[in-house]
Write a protein that holds these residues in place. Sequence first.
Motif, PDB file in Angstrom:
ATOM      1  N   LEU A  67     -50.568  26.291  21.651  1.00 50.26           N
ATOM      2  CA  LEU A  67     -49.304  25.555  21.570  1.00 50.26           C
ATOM      3  C   LEU A  67     -48.149  26.498  21.248  1.00 50.26           C
ATOM      4  N   GLN A  68     -48.409  27.446  20.365  1.00 47.49           N
ATOM      5  CA  GLN A  68     -47.358  28.390  19.969  1.00 47.49           C
ATOM      6  C   GLN A  68     -46.881  29.188  21.163  1.00 47.49           C
ATOM      7  N   GLY A  69     -47.811  29.618  22.008  1.00 46.21           N
ATOM      8  CA  GLY A  69     -47.425  30.393  23.173  1.00 46.21           C
ATOM      9  C   GLY A  69     -46.627  29.589  24.180  1.00 46.21           C
ATOM     10  N   GLN A  70     -46.920  28.288  24.290  1.00 46.53           N
ATOM     11  CA  GLN A  70     -46.262  27.482  25.311  1.00 46.53           C
ATOM     12  C   GLN A  70     -44.924  26.927  24.857  1.00 46.53           C
ATOM     13  N   CYS A  71     -44.731  26.728  23.550  1.00 46.70           N
ATOM     14  CA  CYS A  71     -43.430  26.237  23.087  1.00 46.70           C
ATOM     15  C   CYS A  71     -42.526  27.392  22.666  1.00 46.70           C
ATOM     16  N   GLU A  72     -43.020  28.615  22.828  1.00 41.37           N
ATOM     17  CA  GLU A  72     -42.225  29.818  22.549  1.00 41.37           C
ATOM     18  C   GLU A  72     -41.662  29.799  21.129  1.00 41.37           C
ATOM     19  N   ALA A  73     -42.498  29.418  20.203  1.00 43.90           N
ATOM     20  CA  ALA A  73     -42.112  29.414  18.786  1.00 43.90           C
ATOM     21  C   ALA A  73     -43.135  30.217  18.015  1.00 43.90           C
ATOM     22  N   SER A  74     -42.691  30.851  16.949  1.00 44.23           N
ATOM     23  CA  SER A  74     -43.595  31.629  16.113  1.00 44.23           C
ATOM     24  C   SER A  74     -43.178  31.456  14.662  1.00 44.23           C
ATOM     25  N   LEU A  75     -43.984  30.717  13.929  1.00 39.31           N
ATOM     26  CA  LEU A  75     -43.684  30.457  12.524  1.00 39.31           C
ATOM     27  C   LEU A  75     -44.692  31.192  11.650  1.00 39.31           C
ATOM     28  N   ASP A  76     -44.196  31.764  10.580  1.00 36.17           N
ATOM     29  CA  ASP A  76     -45.038  32.500   9.640  1.00 36.17           C
ATOM     30  C   ASP A  76     -45.258  31.633   8.407  1.00 36.17           C
ATOM     31  N   LEU A  77     -46.506  31.228   8.180  1.00 32.84           N
ATOM     32  CA  LEU A  77     -46.802  30.360   7.053  1.00 32.84           C
ATOM     33  C   LEU A  77     -46.548  31.033   5.709  1.00 32.84           C
ATOM     34  N   SER A  78     -46.537  32.369   5.706  1.00 31.37           N
ATOM     35  CA  SER A  78     -46.280  33.079   4.454  1.00 31.37           C
ATOM     36  C   SER A  78     -44.804  33.065   4.077  1.00 31.37           C
ATOM     37  N   HIS A  79     -43.961  32.552   4.977  1.00 30.84           N
ATOM     38  CA  HIS A  79     -42.529  32.449   4.704  1.00 30.84           C
ATOM     39  C   HIS A  79     -42.128  30.973   4.753  1.00 30.84           C
ATOM     40  N   PRO A  80     -42.237  30.261   3.633  1.00 35.62           N
ATOM     41  CA  PRO A  80     -41.930  28.826   3.624  1.00 35.62           C
ATOM     42  C   PRO A  80     -40.513  28.507   4.037  1.00 35.62           C
ATOM     43  N   GLU A  81     -39.607  29.487   3.886  1.00 36.11           N
ATOM     44  CA  GLU A  81     -38.223  29.232   4.274  1.00 36.11           C
ATOM     45  C   GLU A  81     -38.131  28.938   5.767  1.00 36.11           C
ATOM     46  N   GLU A  82     -38.963  29.611   6.586  1.00 39.09           N
ATOM     47  CA  GLU A  82     -38.977  29.348   8.018  1.00 39.09           C
ATOM     48  C   GLU A  82     -39.432  27.927   8.306  1.00 39.09           C
ATOM     49  N   LEU A  83     -40.456  27.473   7.571  1.00 38.53           N
ATOM     50  CA  LEU A  83     -40.972  26.128   7.794  1.00 38.53           C
ATOM     51  C   LEU A  83     -39.942  25.074   7.410  1.00 38.53           C
ATOM     52  N   MET A  84     -39.155  25.339   6.369  1.00 41.76           N
ATOM     53  CA  MET A  84     -38.167  24.369   5.911  1.00 41.76           C
ATOM     54  C   MET A  84     -36.998  24.258   6.873  1.00 41.76           C
ATOM     55  N   THR A  85     -36.643  25.355   7.517  1.00 42.61           N
ATOM     56  CA  THR A  85     -35.460  25.357   8.383  1.00 42.61           C
ATOM     57  C   THR A  85     -35.799  25.150   9.852  1.00 42.61           C
ATOM     58  N   TYR A  86     -37.096  25.152  10.203  1.00 42.91           N
ATOM     59  CA  TYR A  86     -37.480  25.016  11.610  1.00 42.91           C
ATOM     60  C   TYR A  86     -37.213  23.588  12.096  1.00 42.91           C
ATOM     61  N   ILE A  87     -36.558  23.458  13.240  1.00 41.54           N
ATOM     62  CA  ILE A  87     -36.283  22.156  13.848  1.00 41.54           C
ATOM     63  C   ILE A  87     -37.046  22.097  15.166  1.00 41.54           C
ATOM     64  N   PRO A  88     -38.125  21.321  15.242  1.00 43.17           N
ATOM     65  CA  PRO A  88     -38.910  21.252  16.480  1.00 43.17           C
ATOM     66  C   PRO A  88     -38.082  20.727  17.638  1.00 43.17           C
ATOM     67  N   GLU A  89     -38.284  21.320  18.804  1.00 44.01           N
ATOM     68  CA  GLU A  89     -37.572  20.901  20.006  1.00 44.01           C
ATOM     69  C   GLU A  89     -38.529  20.168  20.938  1.00 44.01           C
ATOM     70  N   GLY A  90     -38.246  18.912  21.181  1.00 39.86           N
ATOM     71  CA  GLY A  90     -39.025  18.135  22.129  1.00 39.86           C
ATOM     72  C   GLY A  90     -40.412  17.787  21.616  1.00 39.86           C
ATOM     73  N   PRO A  91     -41.152  17.008  22.379  1.00 40.43           N
ATOM     74  CA  PRO A  91     -42.492  16.579  21.958  1.00 40.43           C
ATOM     75  C   PRO A  91     -43.441  17.742  21.700  1.00 40.43           C
ATOM     76  N   LEU A  92     -43.344  18.811  22.507  1.00 38.21           N
ATOM     77  CA  LEU A  92     -44.240  19.948  22.319  1.00 38.21           C
ATOM     78  C   LEU A  92     -43.950  20.659  21.002  1.00 38.21           C
ATOM     79  N   GLY A  93     -42.676  20.816  20.662  1.00 38.44           N
ATOM     80  CA  GLY A  93     -42.321  21.455  19.400  1.00 38.44           C
ATOM     81  C   GLY A  93     -42.815  20.666  18.206  1.00 38.44           C
TER      82      GLY A  93
END
Length: 829
Positions: free
Chosen positions: A528-554
């Motif tokens: 899924l990560q490769g197809q939605c062109e997103a890369s989130l690092d679980l060790s950086h919670p700030e990324e998870l808090m600010t990430y806004i998924p785009e569309g159903p795939l995101g």
Amino acid sequence: MDHSNEVTEPILKFKESYNFNHLVEKHLITDLQPGEAEEVKRTVKMVGQERNGHFLFTWNVNGSTIVGMHFPNGPTHTVLYEFPEPTNIVSASVNEDTSLLAFTIIKEDVDNPVFNTYIVNIYSKVAPVPLKLDSLHYHKVLFLKSMGFDYRKLGTVRPEAKLLLIMHKVGVVFYQMHLRTIQSHTIISDEPKEEWITEEIDWYQWDSINQWLYYARFYSPEEKGVTIACVDFSQAYHIVLFCIQFTLPYDSFHYTGTTTYYNSPGAFVLPQKEVNILMLYVKDGPWCMCIQHTDGSQSHDGQYKIEYSVLMMHNGHVLRGFVNLEDKLQNGAPLHFMLLGQFVAVYAPGYLFHLLNVGAKSDPCHHLILGKNYTPHLPCNTVNPRLSPILSASLIGEFDTVFMDCASRISYQCQLNQVAFLDLFKMHNSKLSLVHLALVCLRQPELANSMISSLAQNPLSPDVPEILAEYIISAAYASMQYECKSVVLKQLPLTTKSTFQGIIVKDQQNQTNVRLQCTPVKKFVQQLQGQCEASLDLSHPEELMTYIPEGPLGVLYFNALLSTSGIDRLNLPLLMSSSHVGGSLPQPDNASSSAQQQPSLSRSTSESVIGRITATLTGRKRVPSSSHPSNETLSFLTIDEEFQEMLAKQKELLRLNCYSFYSKRLPLRLKTLIHNVAKSYTSNLLLQVQVVLDTIWKVVSYTLESNPVDQPIHSDSPAREVLLYELCEAYFLALNQLKLPVPEGFHSFFIIMGYRCLDRLLFMQYLDNGVLCITQRFVDALIADIDNGNDDIVMEIFSHLNPEAAQKAIKKWDNAPFNLLRDRTTKSV
């Protein structure tokens, strides 16, 4: 699975929503001769359903075949096209302005039936145009929503039609046709433009609401896997939402070795008997792929085993179910997979009902698995496998599903019967699951409160404290579902049980009836990560808090990432038992307190005391078998001033521990957010603590005027008072299990009730072990009823006080006879 025969309400309710026979009787045969009417009744069938809900159907009369269209709630029908000779149409669709008709026919005059697809202008006499893609396998034809092309140089919008042709085993072809208008009639202006979407598909499903096409290709039996893809046709240009490969421990996707098609009119899935797969999706909710592996026709040690899987894509896990049935499924009837709100239901009518919570914001942890005595039949009760009932995806709502009985041509709306949940709670062994499902999935706190009230039927049951603890945790989580970001919510306690766990259910003979396995899907998130062109690092919670998924795939990728990340949820008992923020557990001021100074038990002491309580339950008196309070003190409790400061410190400590938990997992720059989450969750927890006690109080129908703690402490305690105490004792154990503070005023209420209802020896055991805490109000109640008191017991109770408080109490007790005599003398004078 429980097989009690005391069922009063079925778990499912069915209501007739559409009867195609009414159209036939009222409109198609009214002016026909008896022979013609019989021919219409025998040949009429539905062949498609459009996105707006219109049904397409055909019938034969006087040697011709007619295609009509009818809206389920409309008064009549529209004739679209007439074939001069009998034509066996299996699939049909019309474009948006009802000018073009696409249809698939079967030519059965050869050894092997051949499927052919055509397009015809409805309002012209031009012959149908073949698409020249004949095959021996089933065809499904669908007109899509058209966007039109804007030719800016000409300043006009050129109309178009888009068509999808799905051919089992062959592939999927997309057609784009430009249209023009001649004398108010729309015709195709040039040759349809052809584009192959994919080839060699083994299964497909059309989602008419979202205009999505799912299709699958199976691996070889040795590889045991599948490639599943989803193509979005809702925009001007179609796009592939995802294409995922699953290598899973499935025995087989086919439970026979042949290819036979159901006679299922208007089917939105491939009507193939040998494959039973269904995709279930709700926006921002569950996204599941359900698969049946065996049909329950093969006997296994005298039982018939049925196997299925629920691939929870939004959670990145797969649930595998093995169920032994008592009887063989009739004619190998397929399982029905349904989406009922936040539930996925596996339904074998009359045999099995498995309800699984698979919400996007909650991990699967509780199941409701019912046997034949709890599982209703379909109203149609069809047993003909060639005309098996189908599920209409286009009519799936938030809490209902529609079944189409292909034999009777009647649709039924299917809903969960919430009244049955309460009946099941009273007699079934899944009480913990039912409370959780009612609060978190159904979002029905009134139903859960009724379940808590029904515990009065057996208050001494050892699972009552666990049920009350589950209520508190589940209700607090449910109240936070729409307040928090997914990352924060993923770390809040969801249940008192573990999530993503398999279960085993055994019968009375200790034989396994149900076995569920829940495992993560390998490399799912990476794909899924490769197809939605997103890369989130679980060790950086700030990324998870600010990430806004785009569309159903995101959204799918983000939810699956969080669920498979191994993020720990807050563990209240462990958190409150471990080293605390700001030092050790706060204690009340011993110098100013006159009661036992241990408001809650340590972990080891709590387990020990609970064991003793369970062992001595038979030594007490027995009882024959939704409004929420505010955060302030419950009306039937009186504040214990000596505990007020200590309880306030405990509540603040709970908030600080929650704050500390999130501070270690979220970026410090979000300090305000962390503070608000800790404050809100703590407030919700304490509110649910009061809700449960308020529900218990209402069970026994006491009022403020009849409050038992206001009665003389040595007076007789009626049966309902003993019932109230037994429920309060279970409540106290639940709070100790969760390490939560009791409501203000509960200590006095609890010890007075215990003194009135317990055997004196058992009462002293509870006092010795810190279950009951002596309060000033309790001491005053003893002294006020001195005529009926026992000096030895009272002195032993006073010995549990600290020296200063004990001296004061003994002095009051010694002076009480003189004061009582003085009062009586004064009254007589």
